[in-house]
Design an enzyme around this catalytic site. Structure first.
Site, PDB file in Angstrom:
ATOM      1  N   ASP A   9       0.869  -1.187   0.000  1.00  0.00           N
ATOM      2  CA  ASP A   9       0.000   0.000   0.000  1.00  0.00           C
ATOM      3  C   ASP A   9       0.903   1.234   0.000  1.00  0.00           C
ATOM      4  O   ASP A   9       2.133   1.113  -0.191  1.00  0.00           O
ATOM      5  CB  ASP A   9      -1.011  -0.050   1.166  1.00  0.00           C
ATOM      6  CG  ASP A   9      -0.365   0.142   2.529  1.00  0.00           C
ATOM      7  OD1 ASP A   9       0.876   0.278   2.599  1.00  0.00           O
ATOM      8  OD2 ASP A   9      -1.117   0.149   3.526  1.00  0.00           O
ATOM      9  N   HIS A  10       0.321   2.402   0.228  1.00  0.00           N
ATOM     10  CA  HIS A  10       1.107   3.645   0.190  1.00  0.00           C
ATOM     11  C   HIS A  10       2.250   3.644   1.215  1.00  0.00           C
ATOM     12  O   HIS A  10       3.293   4.223   0.986  1.00  0.00           O
ATOM     13  CB  HIS A  10       0.180   4.848   0.424  1.00  0.00           C
ATOM     14  CG  HIS A  10      -0.663   4.699   1.651  1.00  0.00           C
ATOM     15  ND1 HIS A  10      -1.756   3.843   1.683  1.00  0.00           N
ATOM     16  CD2 HIS A  10      -0.571   5.239   2.889  1.00  0.00           C
ATOM     17  CE1 HIS A  10      -2.304   3.885   2.896  1.00  0.00           C
ATOM     18  NE2 HIS A  10      -1.600   4.714   3.644  1.00  0.00           N
ATOM     19  N   CYS A  66       2.972  -3.352   4.021  1.00  0.00           N
ATOM     20  CA  CYS A  66       2.107  -2.219   4.382  1.00  0.00           C
ATOM     21  C   CYS A  66       2.788  -1.523   5.552  1.00  0.00           C
ATOM     22  O   CYS A  66       3.975  -1.773   5.801  1.00  0.00           O
ATOM     23  CB  CYS A  66       0.677  -2.670   4.672  1.00  0.00           C
ATOM     24  SG  CYS A  66       0.469  -3.796   6.054  1.00  0.00           S
ATOM     25  N   GLY A  67       2.099  -0.652   6.259  1.00  0.00           N
ATOM     26  CA  GLY A  67       2.749   0.117   7.320  1.00  0.00           C
ATOM     27  C   GLY A  67       3.334  -0.782   8.395  1.00  0.00           C
ATOM     28  O   GLY A  67       4.533  -0.755   8.684  1.00  0.00           O
ATOM     29  N   THR A  68       2.500  -1.611   8.986  1.00  0.00           N
ATOM     30  CA  THR A  68       2.961  -2.533  10.031  1.00  0.00           C
ATOM     31  C   THR A  68       3.209  -3.938   9.493  1.00  0.00           C
ATOM     32  O   THR A  68       3.869  -4.732  10.153  1.00  0.00           O
ATOM     33  CB  THR A  68       1.893  -2.682  11.128  1.00  0.00           C
ATOM     34  OG1 THR A  68       0.680  -3.164  10.500  1.00  0.00           O
ATOM     35  CG2 THR A  68       1.618  -1.360  11.832  1.00  0.00           C
ATOM     36  N   GLY A  69       2.601  -4.258   8.377  1.00  0.00           N
ATOM     37  CA  GLY A  69       2.614  -5.629   7.854  1.00  0.00           C
ATOM     38  C   GLY A  69       1.438  -6.447   8.385  1.00  0.00           C
ATOM     39  O   GLY A  69       1.162  -7.542   7.881  1.00  0.00           O
ATOM     40  N   ILE A  70       0.747  -5.924   9.362  1.00  0.00           N
ATOM     41  CA  ILE A  70      -0.324  -6.708  10.003  1.00  0.00           C
ATOM     42  C   ILE A  70      -1.515  -6.891   9.066  1.00  0.00           C
ATOM     43  O   ILE A  70      -2.021  -8.005   8.887  1.00  0.00           O
ATOM     44  CB  ILE A  70      -0.765  -6.042  11.330  1.00  0.00           C
ATOM     45  CG1 ILE A  70       0.385  -6.047  12.342  1.00  0.00           C
ATOM     46  CG2 ILE A  70      -1.985  -6.775  11.919  1.00  0.00           C
ATOM     47  CD1 ILE A  70       0.126  -5.209  13.599  1.00  0.00           C
ATOM     48  N   GLY A  71      -1.960  -5.810   8.466  1.00  0.00           N
ATOM     49  CA  GLY A  71      -3.130  -5.902   7.586  1.00  0.00           C
ATOM     50  C   GLY A  71      -2.893  -6.859   6.434  1.00  0.00           C
ATOM     51  O   GLY A  71      -3.735  -7.724   6.135  1.00  0.00           O
ATOM     52  N   HIS A  99      10.808 -23.519   9.123  1.00  0.00           N
ATOM     53  CA  HIS A  99       9.782 -24.195   9.923  1.00  0.00           C
ATOM     54  C   HIS A  99       8.366 -24.053   9.356  1.00  0.00           C
ATOM     55  O   HIS A  99       7.564 -24.964   9.484  1.00  0.00           O
ATOM     56  CB  HIS A  99       9.777 -23.648  11.365  1.00  0.00           C
ATOM     57  CG  HIS A  99      10.950 -24.118  12.176  1.00  0.00           C
ATOM     58  ND1 HIS A  99      11.021 -23.974  13.537  1.00  0.00           N
ATOM     59  CD2 HIS A  99      12.119 -24.738  11.806  1.00  0.00           C
ATOM     60  CE1 HIS A  99      12.167 -24.494  13.981  1.00  0.00           C
ATOM     61  NE2 HIS A  99      12.859 -24.931  12.950  1.00  0.00           N
ATOM     62  N   ARG A 133       8.925 -32.921  11.106  1.00  0.00           N
ATOM     63  CA  ARG A 133       7.886 -32.550  12.078  1.00  0.00           C
ATOM     64  C   ARG A 133       7.183 -31.242  11.687  1.00  0.00           C
ATOM     65  O   ARG A 133       6.021 -31.025  12.019  1.00  0.00           O
ATOM     66  CB  ARG A 133       8.463 -32.458  13.490  1.00  0.00           C
ATOM     67  CG  ARG A 133       9.442 -31.320  13.707  1.00  0.00           C
ATOM     68  CD  ARG A 133      10.093 -31.386  15.090  1.00  0.00           C
ATOM     69  NE  ARG A 133      10.905 -30.230  15.397  1.00  0.00           N
ATOM     70  CZ  ARG A 133      12.135 -30.013  14.922  1.00  0.00           C
ATOM     71  NH1 ARG A 133      12.702 -30.892  14.114  1.00  0.00           N
ATOM     72  NH2 ARG A 133      12.806 -28.920  15.253  1.00  0.00           N
ATOM     73  N   HIS A 134       7.914 -30.414  10.927  1.00  0.00           N
ATOM     74  CA  HIS A 134       7.306 -29.141  10.506  1.00  0.00           C
ATOM     75  C   HIS A 134       6.246 -29.384   9.432  1.00  0.00           C
ATOM     76  O   HIS A 134       5.228 -28.701   9.389  1.00  0.00           O
ATOM     77  CB  HIS A 134       8.392 -28.183  10.009  1.00  0.00           C
ATOM     78  CG  HIS A 134       9.454 -27.961  11.037  1.00  0.00           C
ATOM     79  ND1 HIS A 134       9.192 -27.351  12.237  1.00  0.00           N
ATOM     80  CD2 HIS A 134      10.751 -28.335  11.069  1.00  0.00           C
ATOM     81  CE1 HIS A 134      10.295 -27.331  12.970  1.00  0.00           C
ATOM     82  NE2 HIS A 134      11.257 -27.920  12.280  1.00  0.00           N
TER      83      HIS A 134
END
Ligand code: RB5
Length: 157
Positions: A9-10, A66-71, A99, A133-134
């Site tokens: 995003d911006h 994005c700004g935080t990467g969360i969205g 992993h 296991r992963h």
């Protein structure tokens, strides 16, 4: 040649440009899915097309910023087969591949510097999934998708 889809995003525009330059130097074909403007946009509009390509198998890997990467992480992980990992150091970037076999790397353009972002991309790019296991753990996540999600039409890679 490996192809990587990238979008932002911006708040991720400058970092995207830096990452693109790095990837191109590494010989990666970058599929830039925008935005290429500093005007405020809605991150799902840019995260969704990348997640769709990875989910369908049209492209193996993606990078979202994005700004935080969360969205972008929330959006991308709505798609079956997508394992999007938000990373903020090189250890996380390595683990995301070794992993979690993360097929989308997500970075917060307002959280980390460009130098670290490049190191994280490089680490993720060159790390190998360890399986074992992963894989068993990923199979359990896949089961949730089978129960709750409609599978996308597969596109030839
Ligand atoms: C945009 O201001 C910001 O909300 C977005 O870039 C992202 O951080 C959302 O998770």
């Amino acid at each position: 040649m490996e192809r990587i889809a990238i979008a932002n995003d911006h708040a991720g525009l400058e970092m995207k440009e830096e990452i693109k330059r790095f990837l191109e130097k590494e010989g990666v074909e970058v599929v830039d899915m925008g935005t290429n403007d500093s005007e405020s946009v809605d991150y799902p509009d840019y995260g969704i097309p990348v997640a769709r390509k990875v989910s369908s198998g049209e492209i193996h890997r993606g990078i979202l910023i994005c700004g935080t990467g969360i969205g972008m992480t929330i959006v991308a992980n709505k798609f079956p087969g997508v394992r999007a990992a938000l990373v903020s150091d090189t250890y996380m970037a390595r683990m995301a591949k070794e992993h979690n076999d993360a097929n989308i790397l997500v970075i917060g353009g307002r959280v980390v510097g460009k130098g670290l972002a490049i190191e994280m991309v490089k680490t993720w790019l060159h790390s190998k999934f360890q399986g074992g296991r992963h894989q068993r753990r990923l199979d359990k996540i896949r089961e949730i998708e089978r129960e709750w999600m409609r599978e996308p039409e597969k596109t030839e890679k």
